[in-house]
Scaffold this motif. Structure first.
Motif, PDB file in Angstrom:
ATOM      1  N   LYS A  26     -11.592   3.738  -5.964  1.00  0.00           N
ATOM      2  CA  LYS A  26     -11.394   5.149  -6.266  1.00  0.00           C
ATOM      3  C   LYS A  26     -10.113   5.613  -5.597  1.00  0.00           C
ATOM      4  O   LYS A  26      -9.986   5.532  -4.380  1.00  0.00           O
ATOM      5  CB  LYS A  26     -12.590   5.941  -5.735  1.00  0.00           C
ATOM      6  N   ARG A  27      -9.170   6.073  -6.396  1.00  0.00           N
ATOM      7  CA  ARG A  27      -7.882   6.512  -5.849  1.00  0.00           C
ATOM      8  C   ARG A  27      -8.036   7.949  -5.377  1.00  0.00           C
ATOM      9  O   ARG A  27      -8.351   8.834  -6.168  1.00  0.00           O
ATOM     10  CB  ARG A  27      -6.819   6.416  -6.933  1.00  0.00           C
ATOM     11  N   SER A  28      -7.834   8.169  -4.090  1.00  0.00           N
ATOM     12  CA  SER A  28      -8.052   9.502  -3.531  1.00  0.00           C
ATOM     13  C   SER A  28      -6.860  10.411  -3.776  1.00  0.00           C
ATOM     14  O   SER A  28      -5.826   9.976  -4.275  1.00  0.00           O
ATOM     15  CB  SER A  28      -8.283   9.410  -2.026  1.00  0.00           C
ATOM     16  N   ALA A  29      -7.025  11.649  -3.351  1.00  0.00           N
ATOM     17  CA  ALA A  29      -5.903  12.584  -3.405  1.00  0.00           C
ATOM     18  C   ALA A  29      -4.950  12.218  -2.274  1.00  0.00           C
ATOM     19  O   ALA A  29      -5.314  11.504  -1.350  1.00  0.00           O
ATOM     20  CB  ALA A  29      -6.406  13.998  -3.231  1.00  0.00           C
ATOM     21  N   ARG A  30      -3.726  12.722  -2.357  1.00  0.00           N
ATOM     22  CA  ARG A  30      -2.760  12.507  -1.285  1.00  0.00           C
ATOM     23  C   ARG A  30      -3.289  13.053   0.028  1.00  0.00           C
ATOM     24  O   ARG A  30      -3.893  14.114   0.040  1.00  0.00           O
ATOM     25  CB  ARG A  30      -1.492  13.285  -1.620  1.00  0.00           C
ATOM     26  N   PHE A  31      -2.978  12.370   1.136  1.00  0.00           N
ATOM     27  CA  PHE A  31      -3.393  12.866   2.449  1.00  0.00           C
ATOM     28  C   PHE A  31      -2.600  14.129   2.787  1.00  0.00           C
ATOM     29  O   PHE A  31      -3.138  15.104   3.308  1.00  0.00           O
ATOM     30  CB  PHE A  31      -3.163  11.784   3.502  1.00  0.00           C
ATOM     31  N   ILE A  67       0.852  -1.198   0.000  1.00  0.00           N
ATOM     32  CA  ILE A  67       0.000   0.000   0.000  1.00  0.00           C
ATOM     33  C   ILE A  67       0.882   1.241   0.000  1.00  0.00           C
ATOM     34  O   ILE A  67       1.979   1.223   0.561  1.00  0.00           O
ATOM     35  CB  ILE A  67      -0.942  -0.038   1.239  1.00  0.00           C
ATOM     36  N   ASP A  68       0.435   2.313  -0.668  1.00  0.00           N
ATOM     37  CA  ASP A  68       1.190   3.564  -0.638  1.00  0.00           C
ATOM     38  C   ASP A  68       0.999   4.235   0.719  1.00  0.00           C
ATOM     39  O   ASP A  68      -0.084   4.151   1.305  1.00  0.00           O
ATOM     40  CB  ASP A  68       0.703   4.519  -1.739  1.00  0.00           C
ATOM     41  N   ALA A  69       2.039   4.920   1.175  1.00  0.00           N
ATOM     42  CA  ALA A  69       1.963   5.530   2.505  1.00  0.00           C
ATOM     43  C   ALA A  69       1.163   6.831   2.494  1.00  0.00           C
ATOM     44  O   ALA A  69       0.811   7.352   3.539  1.00  0.00           O
ATOM     45  CB  ALA A  69       3.366   5.789   3.016  1.00  0.00           C
ATOM     46  N   ASP A  70       0.875   7.368   1.312  1.00  0.00           N
ATOM     47  CA  ASP A  70       0.228   8.687   1.266  1.00  0.00           C
ATOM     48  C   ASP A  70      -1.296   8.595   1.322  1.00  0.00           C
ATOM     49  O   ASP A  70      -1.986   9.580   1.113  1.00  0.00           O
ATOM     50  CB  ASP A  70       0.667   9.431  -0.004  1.00  0.00           C
ATOM     51  N   LEU A  71      -1.806   7.388   1.566  1.00  0.00           N
ATOM     52  CA  LEU A  71      -3.235   7.137   1.711  1.00  0.00           C
ATOM     53  C   LEU A  71      -4.023   7.412   0.435  1.00  0.00           C
ATOM     54  O   LEU A  71      -5.220   7.670   0.482  1.00  0.00           O
ATOM     55  CB  LEU A  71      -3.814   7.937   2.884  1.00  0.00           C
ATOM     56  N   GLN A  72      -3.339   7.364  -0.708  1.00  0.00           N
ATOM     57  CA  GLN A  72      -4.083   7.441  -1.971  1.00  0.00           C
ATOM     58  C   GLN A  72      -4.815   6.123  -2.191  1.00  0.00           C
ATOM     59  O   GLN A  72      -5.835   6.085  -2.858  1.00  0.00           O
ATOM     60  CB  GLN A  72      -3.127   7.709  -3.135  1.00  0.00           C
ATOM     61  N   ASP A  73      -4.245   5.060  -1.622  1.00  0.00           N
ATOM     62  CA  ASP A  73      -4.903   3.759  -1.664  1.00  0.00           C
ATOM     63  C   ASP A  73      -5.648   3.573  -0.354  1.00  0.00           C
ATOM     64  O   ASP A  73      -5.022   3.515   0.699  1.00  0.00           O
ATOM     65  CB  ASP A  73      -3.859   2.640  -1.788  1.00  0.00           C
TER      66      ASP A  73
HETATM   67 MG    MG Z   1       0.785   8.752  -4.172  1.00  0.00          MG
END
Ligand code: MG
Ligand code: UDP
Length: 315
Positions: A196-201, A93-99
């Motif tokens: 749905k891929r969100s924006a970066r946290f 998982i990406d750490a930026d919470l896009q996932d």
């Molecule tokens: Mg990202």
């Protein structure tokens, strides 16, 4: 005892996202009622992420920090996570919470149904520039067309992988890594889950154009000879055209016509073919450089600080 689930997050300067990442991931995993570990791979962060990772590990033994000696890149960080993981299933998982970590529950459900790779498909994306969206879309379609493995479209590294597949992937020590290609190449029972891929946290993308281009180049060269074959095809076309044109020019000259007279024609042809040849040489160089890198056999990454690879298991 090994945990059932391992979650891997590669981290490069994600200071502001880390506490939220831990909160959401641990919330979801606790809700599943399985044992788990969260492997945080610090890919040479310089913004204090390292201290936050160590702090989280002190607070919760299920957090396992792998600290790199420098920045090795996203794909290598995930590779290290796979090496250190112990779970029966591993989630990247990406750490930026896009996932969204909440999707892990659906992935685990599919895994329980018997799928060995559950990849998340980006059905929608928000908070990304048109340039990123355009280049990403182009990238996935190009890779799909020219590589020999059918890598699913619009799919990043956010996925669940069964231990059996992880073991195979861990045995593939190639240096220029394109993990989603490797996961597709391996085979096994795979399924996609749209999300749905969100924006970066928080923060900015750590994938500037330069890194995206490098990833694309790794994807193409790791899974296709297409660029090498391109030179062959252009060669055949150029040879074919000259086979037709040379007799025509000779006949015209003998007939006393002046159709292809002058230096301009020669100059244009020399420059064009010179360009094609240099590009072909460059492509050859690209592959040779990669062979050289493989032959050197350096370690894929260097850790400054990490738990033992299989601690607690005794093997
Ligand atoms: Mg990202
Ligand atoms: N990342 C990393 N090393 C790098 C670049 C990125 O570990 O050299 C991590 C980053 O911290 C994030 C993930 O890889 O957790 C994806 O990066 P990012 O979100 O910047 O990429 P994007 O989503 O914009 O494609």
């Amino acid at each position: 005892m090994n945990p059932v689930l391992s979650v891997i997050a590669p981290i490069f300067n994600e200071h502001d996202s880390l506490p939220e990442l831990y909160r959401r991931v641990s919330g979801v995993l606790d809700g599943l009622g399985e044992t788990w570990e969260l492997i945080l791979v610090d890919d040479g962060s310089s913004d204090g992420s390292t201290d936050i990772i160590r702090g989280l590990a002190q607070q919760d033994v299920r957090v396992r920090p792998v600290i790199f000696a420098r920045n090795f890149g996203h794909q290598i960080a995930v590779t290290a996570g796979l090496d250190y993981s112990r779970g029966d299933a591993v989630v990247i998982i990406d750490a930026d919470l896009q996932d969204p970590p909440e999707l892990i529950a659906d992935m685990v459900a599919k895994w329980r149904e018997g799928y060995e790779v559950v990849y998340a498909v980006r059905a929608e994306r928000e908070g990304e520039s048109w340039f990123k969206l355009f280049t990403a879309s182009l990238f996935y379609r190009m890779i799909y067309r020219i590589t020999d493995v059918k890598i699913p479209l619009d799919t990043g590294d956010f996925r669940l992988i069964d231990r059996a597949v992880v073991n195979v992937m861990n045995s593939m020590r190639e240096r220029h890594r394109f993990l989603r290609g490797m996961a597709a190449w391996v085979g096994f029972k795979q399924i996609g889950l749209p999300y749905k891929r969100s924006a970066r946290f928080a923060g900015e993308t750590k994938y500037p154009f330069r890194k995206m281009f490098k990833l694309a180049l790794n994807a193409v060269t790791s899974f296709s000879y297409f660029p090498l074959q391109l030179a062959t095809w252009i060669g055949f076309i150029a040879a074919g055209i000259s086979a037709i044109f040379i007799p025509i020019v000779i006949i015209e000259r003998l007939a006393g016509l002046q159709a292809f007279a002058g230096q301009a024609t020669t100059l244009v042809m020399v420059l064009f073919l010179g360009g094609v040849q240099l590009i072909s040489l460059g492509i050859l160089g690209e592959y040779i450089g990669r062979i050289y890198d493989e032959v050197k056999g350096r370690p894929l990454y260097i850790v400054r600080d990490a738990p033992k690879k299989n601690d607690e298991t005794g093997d």
